[in-house]
Design an enzyme around this catalytic site. Sequence first.
Site, PDB file in Angstrom:
ATOM      1  N   GLY A  11      48.287  -3.361 -22.817  1.00  0.00           N
ATOM      2  CA  GLY A  11      48.138  -4.820 -22.811  1.00  0.00           C
ATOM      3  C   GLY A  11      46.662  -5.167 -22.868  1.00  0.00           C
ATOM      4  N   ALA A  13      44.633  -6.387 -24.929  1.00  0.00           N
ATOM      5  CA  ALA A  13      44.112  -7.648 -25.478  1.00  0.00           C
ATOM      6  C   ALA A  13      44.525  -8.837 -24.607  1.00  0.00           C
ATOM      7  CB  ALA A  13      44.619  -7.851 -26.905  1.00  0.00           C
ATOM      8  N   ARG A  92      57.140 -13.930 -18.698  1.00  0.00           N
ATOM      9  CA  ARG A  92      58.407 -14.659 -18.587  1.00  0.00           C
ATOM     10  C   ARG A  92      58.315 -15.957 -19.388  1.00  0.00           C
ATOM     11  NH1 ARG A  92      61.896 -15.883 -13.198  1.00  0.00           N
ATOM     12  NH2 ARG A  92      60.561 -14.302 -12.317  1.00  0.00           N
ATOM     13  N   ASP A 157      49.056  -9.240  -3.784  1.00  0.00           N
ATOM     14  CA  ASP A 157      49.730  -9.886  -2.650  1.00  0.00           C
ATOM     15  C   ASP A 157      48.963  -9.604  -1.356  1.00  0.00           C
ATOM     16  OD1 ASP A 157      52.021 -10.545  -4.395  1.00  0.00           O
ATOM     17  OD2 ASP A 157      52.239  -8.376  -4.434  1.00  0.00           O
ATOM     18  N   HIS A 185      57.003  -6.815  -5.614  1.00  0.00           N
ATOM     19  CA  HIS A 185      56.060  -7.857  -6.030  1.00  0.00           C
ATOM     20  C   HIS A 185      56.894  -9.005  -6.604  1.00  0.00           C
ATOM     21  CE1 HIS A 185      52.804 -10.084  -7.723  1.00  0.00           C
ATOM     22  NE2 HIS A 185      53.337  -9.979  -8.923  1.00  0.00           N
TER      23      HIS A 185
HETATM   24  P1  NAX Z   1      49.026 -11.408 -21.201  1.00  0.00           P
HETATM   25  O1  NAX Z   1      50.233 -11.991 -21.857  1.00  0.00           O
HETATM   26  O2  NAX Z   1      47.717 -12.114 -21.295  1.00  0.00           O
HETATM   27  O3  NAX Z   1      48.796  -9.946 -21.787  1.00  0.00           O
HETATM   28  C1  NAX Z   1      49.828  -9.027 -21.925  1.00  0.00           C
HETATM   29  C2  NAX Z   1      49.482  -8.167 -23.121  1.00  0.00           C
HETATM   30  O4  NAX Z   1      50.441  -7.127 -23.189  1.00  0.00           O
HETATM   31  C3  NAX Z   1      49.531  -8.914 -24.459  1.00  0.00           C
HETATM   32  O5  NAX Z   1      48.274  -8.800 -25.115  1.00  0.00           O
HETATM   33  C4  NAX Z   1      50.642  -8.204 -25.213  1.00  0.00           C
HETATM   34  O6  NAX Z   1      50.380  -8.117 -26.618  1.00  0.00           O
HETATM   35  C5  NAX Z   1      50.626  -6.836 -24.539  1.00  0.00           C
HETATM   36  N1  NAX Z   1      51.855  -6.066 -24.715  1.00  0.00           N
HETATM   37  C6  NAX Z   1      53.134  -6.517 -24.802  1.00  0.00           C
HETATM   38  N2  NAX Z   1      53.969  -5.478 -25.015  1.00  0.00           N
HETATM   39  C7  NAX Z   1      53.211  -4.357 -25.044  1.00  0.00           C
HETATM   40  C8  NAX Z   1      53.489  -2.985 -25.234  1.00  0.00           C
HETATM   41  N3  NAX Z   1      54.734  -2.563 -25.475  1.00  0.00           N
HETATM   42  N4  NAX Z   1      52.476  -2.107 -25.214  1.00  0.00           N
HETATM   43  C9  NAX Z   1      51.205  -2.523 -25.003  1.00  0.00           C
HETATM   44  N5  NAX Z   1      50.862  -3.819 -24.849  1.00  0.00           N
HETATM   45  C10 NAX Z   1      51.866  -4.713 -24.851  1.00  0.00           C
HETATM   46  O7  NAX Z   1      49.423 -11.139 -19.691  1.00  0.00           O
HETATM   47  P2  NAX Z   1      48.490 -10.832 -18.445  1.00  0.00           P
HETATM   48  O8  NAX Z   1      48.123 -12.114 -17.805  1.00  0.00           O
HETATM   49  O9  NAX Z   1      47.419  -9.888 -18.829  1.00  0.00           O
HETATM   50  O10 NAX Z   1      49.550 -10.130 -17.465  1.00  0.00           O
HETATM   51  C11 NAX Z   1      50.081  -8.859 -17.771  1.00  0.00           C
HETATM   52  C12 NAX Z   1      51.219  -8.504 -16.852  1.00  0.00           C
HETATM   53  O11 NAX Z   1      50.768  -8.443 -15.505  1.00  0.00           O
HETATM   54  C13 NAX Z   1      52.365  -9.531 -16.852  1.00  0.00           C
HETATM   55  O12 NAX Z   1      53.578  -8.832 -16.864  1.00  0.00           O
HETATM   56  C14 NAX Z   1      52.178 -10.222 -15.518  1.00  0.00           C
HETATM   57  O13 NAX Z   1      53.389 -10.798 -15.050  1.00  0.00           O
HETATM   58  C15 NAX Z   1      51.712  -9.072 -14.672  1.00  0.00           C
HETATM   59  N6  NAX Z   1      51.086  -9.401 -13.381  1.00  0.00           N
HETATM   60  C16 NAX Z   1      51.360  -8.595 -12.343  1.00  0.00           C
HETATM   61  C17 NAX Z   1      50.813  -8.787 -11.106  1.00  0.00           C
HETATM   62  C18 NAX Z   1      51.152  -7.905  -9.964  1.00  0.00           C
HETATM   63  O14 NAX Z   1      50.732  -8.227  -8.851  1.00  0.00           O
HETATM   64  N7  NAX Z   1      51.880  -6.814 -10.134  1.00  0.00           N
HETATM   65  C19 NAX Z   1      49.900  -9.937 -10.843  1.00  0.00           C
HETATM   66  C20 NAX Z   1      49.264 -10.449 -12.075  1.00  0.00           C
HETATM   67  C21 NAX Z   1      50.206 -10.547 -13.255  1.00  0.00           C
HETATM   68  O15 NAX Z   1      51.009 -11.679 -13.106  1.00  0.00           O
END
Ligand code: NAX
Length: 324
Positions: A11, A13, A92, A157, A185
């Site tokens: 992810g 980018a 989501r 968290d 989480h």
């Molecule tokens: P973004 O939507 O800005 O970035 C996600 C990136 O993942 C995109 O660039 C997309 O192209 C890429 N992607 C999608 N499928 C992929 C794959 N198969 N292989 C590689 N890359 C892929 O999201 P962002 O704000 O960076 O958040 C990323 C993730 O972190 C989300 O699922 C979000 O819910 C999760 N989080 C988890 C947290 C935690 O405490 N565990 C907190 C922060 C965040 O909410």
Amino acid sequence: MAEPIRVAVTGAAGQIAYSAIFRLASGAVFGPDRPVHLSLLEIPPAMKVLESVVMELDDCAFPTLVGVEMTDQANQAFDGVNAALLIGSRPRGPGMERADLIRVNGPIFVGQGQALNRAAADVRVVVVGNPCNTNCLIAMSNSDVPKDRFSAMMRLDYNRAKTMLAKKAGVPVTAVTNLAIWGNHSNNQYPDFENARIHGQPLTNVITDQNWLQETFVPDVQTRGAVVIKARGSSSAASGAIAALDHLLSLRQPTPEGDWFVAAVLSTGEYGVDPGLIFGYPLRVKGDGWEIVEGLTLSDWGQVKFNKVLDELRQEREVVKDLL
Ligand code: NAX
């Protein structure tokens, strides 16, 4: 100079990666004497944006950054890496239920779990992409990498909860210790104030407002992500990145005496959790691995919260059982 540490970021980018990658490259995480090699994974539609991230990395001229690769192939991204931050996943969308998100993102972690077989023997895998506990379970179940190398992130968290408690008590964040975040989480996590300490004293001797702890603190930690989304228009990014890097570092360095850190790891039945779930626990580093801190107790009130989040993780596992 030391051997470079090879770090994969998926992810790459996306928003969280945009904060994490530059700190990794700058030496802020592994120190000024440890060269870093970055391996950045994205899906094809995001490669153009990823190219711009790499241009900016070049433009920083970081002395510690000795190499960067971009790829849309997980096998290539994870080849020989010592650490993998699995951030990439689909957010989501409107009207999507948690179970829908699990079904959309689960398959990503099947392929990535398999591809992690190419990582270095000492790899640590940190799953951030949501629903991170269950995504971690999927990746772990589809990989030959030892199971104790996998963990999912509860650190944001924990950091949120620590600051809320410190502010309430009027103390620096460093005064708050022994804070556990149990379970998932999700907004059913249990941020445990009962075992926490302030300046070494039981927290509940310092913050005596039980009503605030139960009715304000706990729900505020549980729903903090949604509050940030409402204010910012998108989900926590910089704080998510910092938490992921804190998590990675906690796994790699001795845990401060008398304290612990939190992460979701494979349960082998500790605290009555079903073996095989990825559950948020208090941990301490032991040797080159970790151990779950045992022997903590919860009130009946706390146990109800604990049981609720345990049930949620059981249900999530049920939704993805064909992927395990
Ligand atoms: P973004 O939507 O800005 O970035 C996600 C990136 O993942 C995109 O660039 C997309 O192209 C890429 N992607 C999608 N499928 C992929 C794959 N198969 N292989 C590689 N890359 C892929 O999201 P962002 O704000 O960076 O958040 C990323 C993730 O972190 C989300 O699922 C979000 O819910 C999760 N989080 C988890 C947290 C935690 O405490 N565990 C907190 C922060 C965040 O909410």
